[in-house]
Design a protein around this motif. Structure first.
Motif, PDB file in Angstrom:
ATOM      1  N   SER A   1       2.835   1.647  -3.250  1.00  0.00           N
ATOM      2  CA  SER A   1       2.034   2.190  -4.343  1.00  0.00           C
ATOM      3  C   SER A   1       1.822   3.686  -4.158  1.00  0.00           C
ATOM      4  N   TYR A   2       1.593   4.060  -2.884  1.00  0.00           N
ATOM      5  CA  TYR A   2       1.307   5.456  -2.621  1.00  0.00           C
ATOM      6  C   TYR A   2       2.507   6.325  -2.976  1.00  0.00           C
ATOM      7  N   SER A   3       3.696   5.838  -2.589  1.00  0.00           N
ATOM      8  CA  SER A   3       4.854   6.679  -2.882  1.00  0.00           C
ATOM      9  C   SER A   3       5.211   6.618  -4.357  1.00  0.00           C
TER      10      SER A   3
ATOM     11  N   SER B   1       3.024   6.534  -6.662  1.00  0.00           N
ATOM     12  CA  SER B   1       2.080   7.472  -7.235  1.00  0.00           C
ATOM     13  C   SER B   1       2.576   8.908  -7.088  1.00  0.00           C
ATOM     14  N   HIS B   2       3.126   9.223  -5.891  1.00  0.00           N
ATOM     15  CA  HIS B   2       3.561  10.599  -5.643  1.00  0.00           C
ATOM     16  C   HIS B   2       4.941  10.901  -6.171  1.00  0.00           C
ATOM     17  N   ASP B   3       5.882  10.084  -5.726  1.00  0.00           N
ATOM     18  CA  ASP B   3       7.277  10.479  -5.874  1.00  0.00           C
ATOM     19  C   ASP B   3       7.878  10.149  -7.224  1.00  0.00           C
TER      20      ASP B   3
ATOM     21  N   GLU C   1       0.839  -1.203   0.000  1.00  0.00           N
ATOM     22  CA  GLU C   1       0.000   0.000   0.000  1.00  0.00           C
ATOM     23  C   GLU C   1       0.875   1.255   0.000  1.00  0.00           C
TER      24      GLU C   1
END
Lengths: 146, 619
Positions: B407-409, B411-413, B404
């Protein structure tokens, strides 16, 4: 028309700051622009606004993921303070995660824009934001905001 | 002493004793002559001679006409006659039964005269009536059969017992095949064995012979038969036989049911593998089945206290017996561990009541050790399993959380630098493009498109991971509608394309609406993309069914692919076409497959190069 009040850009990535400023310029948005590197700096700057010669920003572009104080928390504090509760805050972020969208709207964001990789699309998006929020949208009078 | 009896002195005395009367009529004369005896019988004064018409009037109406006819017939034919009639005496009004015998003679004067004797047989007839009523009222059936075994008379009960009317019975004999007479054991009665025949043949009575006879309605009556000889023929054998039948069907069937019940009970008790025993109120063991004898020894006839068992167990059993004898249903469960094995026994004791009184108890001994051990083992296994499941779940949750946040990072970084690469390349082109040679500007364009492609790749990966992670909702989904929307959107973006679209209406399935929209979008994006080189393309969406599973197919007549590589089709980043032919990142079908798998379905592909592809999804 609301082109006199400043625009507050809250963004920690210097590349993104330059590109956002460039996109605003390419759309001929004339407002003065103030940049804050994180949420903490943005709140400090805002705390000094609200006088006739130092009006609140006409628009606030807020990044989501930042050091010190992130976008969601910053938004929550802005909404919690009566003087800034009605500010127009646009999330300008890389994330397309549903939970970020939901959390932003729950905290009362005015718009949520995802920054595309393609710069031309980004310029287009910034143009649409400026046109809508600075020209089309009818904000409450400043007194109400203060 | 004179051994010879003196006869009665006068006719009158004879008539008085025998209740007789004598009369004579001469043809053509109104009144005949009658004896004193007859005056007494008729109740008229001596010397008074009633006319024939007067006498006929005294006869009861039921007998009158018949009697008159018999008389006139006797006159006409001139023979002897014998008849019987009832007469209401004119003096007392009492009805008496008279037997009349007489004969017509014609003496020399040529005037026929009728002479006869009347006898009062009222007492005889009354006694007969009494017996007839008695026999008729009997619940037992009574039959009179002649020397040839034929039925002469029956009472009412016989009709009921045998299911035939008196008329139907008359003349039948005991051999008649319709009886299908059988014994208690089911064997048939032989011809000479019927009680009536035995009596007729030997003159001896038969008693309590049990016989089953068939009634016309197919049911069987069971009767107990007695036969008695009546009269004697010259050879000394009976003239008739009287047979009585008791209907014992109900009793017989009840006995039979009881016997069957008893047999069933005995078979059950002796065959069940668990010990069953019974004990009287005198504490003496009465019954044991085979299993009980095997386990406890033969205790039958033994007193409980003589039964050698460990003291603790004995006290416990004594208490159980006492409680059961007091009327309690005892369930005594014992569980203990011995040398690591679990033992479990259950003793069930119940009082046996006869007429409300407890005379004995019955006990069943169950050994549930195996079950108890199995239950214990299972419980342990389950506990271990739960522990393992908990550990795995924790591991999984940790991995999940890691995925999770990854994926989140991503998506952002990962996208932020791409934006800078693309943005600044564009800035250089805009601000300093004039300073660059043409190939330098083209290289910067390539930098930009590479950055954008990577952005698309990251987006695709994120969507794939979202498909895997997101929680499934369940709704009815109109696939036909989703396909129509998507193809309309594609057509709007490419007004120049000529695509023949066919969508079967009403294709529905159940699943997550968002995921199925992604799946349909991806499949149709592919179909649209791989038919883009055809001047006129076909895309068809149809219902699919196989082995009771339902779904849909998406077929196109585009570029297709080589089936040798079909298995690579559904893996991420695997592409079967070069980017200069068809653009793409190789995540679309992997995403579709994940969506189908999450709905416990299957997706298959069939294709051949330049002849199109067909994807079939079945749930």
């Amino acid at each position: 028309m609301n082109f006199d009040a400043p625009i507050l850009l809250v963004e920690d990535n210097p590349d993104d700051v330059v590109l956002t400023l460039r996109a605003l310029a390419k759309n001929h948005i004339p407002n003065p622009i103030h940049t804050a590197g994180d949420g903490q700096q943005a709140l400090e700057w805002l705390s000094e606004r609200g006088t006739p010669d130092r009006p609140f920003p006409a628009l606030m572009l807020l990044d989501l993921k930042m050091p010190v104080l992130d976008g969601l928390e910053t938004l929550a504090r802005i909404r919690a303070r009566p003087a800034t509760a009605l500010l127009r805050v646009i999330m300008l972020t890389t994330s397309a995660e549903e939970r970020d969208l939901v959390a932003s709207y729950r905290r009362g964001v005015s718009s949520y824009i995802r920054k595309p990789v393609d710069f031309e699309k980004f310029v287009h998006a910034i143009g649409a934001v400026g046109l809508y929020w600075l020209a089309t949208n009818q904000p409450p009078v400043q007194g109400a905001v203060a | 002493m004179n051994p010879v009896l003196e006869p009665l002195s006068t006719i009158d005395e004879i008539e008085l004793q025998a209740r007789l009367g004598t009369w004579e009529f001469i043809a053509g004369e109104e009144r005949g002559r009658i004896s004193h005896g007859l005056s007494r019988l008729l109740g008229v004064a001596p010397g008074t001679i009633p006319s024939l018409a007067e006498v006929l009037a005294w006869i009861v109406p039921a007998d009158r006409e018949r009697t008159a006819q018999e008389l006139s017939q006797a006159f006409a034919t001139g023979g002897a006659y014998r008849t019987e009639f009832r007469l209401r005496r004119p003096d007392t009004g009492i009805v008496i039964t008279l037997q009349a015998t007489g004969s017509v003679t014609t003496p020399a004067d040529g005037r026929p005269r009728l002479r006869g004797v009347l006898q009062d047989i009222s007492e005889l007839r009354q006694r007969e009536d009494l017996y007839r009523t008695l026999v008729g009222a009997m619940a037992e059936g009574a039959v009179v059969q002649d020397a040839q075994d034929r039925i002469l008379e029956t009472n009412h009960s016989v009709e009921r017992i045998l299911g035939l009317t008196a008329n139907q019975l008359r003349g039948l004999d005991s051999f008649d095949p319709r009886w299908q007479a059988i014994r208690e054991d089911g064997s048939p009665f032989q011809a000479g064995e019927h009680p009536s025949i035995v009596t007729l043949r030997t003159g001896k009575p038969c008693s309590d012979v049990i016989m089953g006879v068939c009634k016309p309605d197919g049911t069987r009556s069971w009767v107990s038969i007695n036969s008695r000889p009546v009269g004697a023929l010259p050879d000394g054998l009976p003239e008739q036989v009287v047979v009585t039948l008791s209907d014992i069907t109900a009793r017989f069937e009840a006995e039979r049911r009881l016997q069957q019940h008893q047999a069933l009970l005995e078979a059950t008790i002796s065959n069940v593998p668990m010990p069953i025993w019974s004990m009287g109120e005198d504490w003496i063991y009465r019954v044991e089945n085979a299993a009980a004898i095997t386990q406890f020894g033969d205790l039958r006839g033994m007193h409980f206290e003589e039964h050698a068992v460990p003291a603790a167990l004995k006290d416990r059993w004594r208490d159980n017996n006492r409680r059961a004898l007091a009327g309690e249903h005892v369930v005594d469960r014992q569980e203990w561990t011995e040398q690591g094995r679990i033992h479990c026994t259950v003793d069930l004791l119940a009082p046996v009541r006869i007429d409300g009184r407890i005379g004995s108890i019955v006990g069943i001994h169950l050994d549930l050790s195996e079950q108890a051990q199995a239950r214990h083992d299972l419980a342990q296994a389950n506990a271990g399993l739960e522990q393992r499941v908990a550990e795995r779940t924790a591991d999984l949750a940790a991995a999940y959380a890691e995925l999770e946040s990854f994926s989140y990072s991503v998506s952002h970084d990962l996208r932020a630098p791409l934006r800078a690469i693309d943005g600044f390349s564009q800035a250089v082109l805009e601000d300093h493009g004039a300073l660059l040679p043409a190939d330098g500007r083209e290289m910067l364009q390539r930098v930009r498109s590479a950055a954008q492609r990577m952005g698309t790749l990251i987006d695709g990966l994120l969507r794939l991971s979202k498909v895997t992670r997101s929680e499934l909702r369940s709704a009815r989904i109109d696939i036909s509608h989703l396909a129509r929307e998507k193809l309309d959107a594609l057509a709007a973006l490419a007004p120049g394309r000529d695509v023949d679209v066919e969508i079967e209406a009403g294709i529905t399935l159940t699943g997550d609406p968002d995921l199925w929209r992604v799946a349909v979008d991806n499949l149709l994006d592919n179909a649209w993309k791989y038919t883009s080189r055809k001047p006129r393309a076909q895309i068809r969406i149809h219902r699919a069914e196989s082995d009771g599973r339902a779904g849909f197919t998406v077929a196109d007549d585009g570029a297709g692919f080589d089936m040798r590589y079909a298995e690579r089709l559904f893996s991420a980043f695997q592409r079967l076409h070069h980017p200069d032919q068809f653009s793409g990142h190789g995540i679309g079908l992997a995403t579709v497959k994940r969506i189908v798998q999450r709905h416990r379905g299957t997706i298959t592909a069939e294709a051949s190069p330049e002849r199109g592809a067909r994807f079939t999804i079945l749930l």
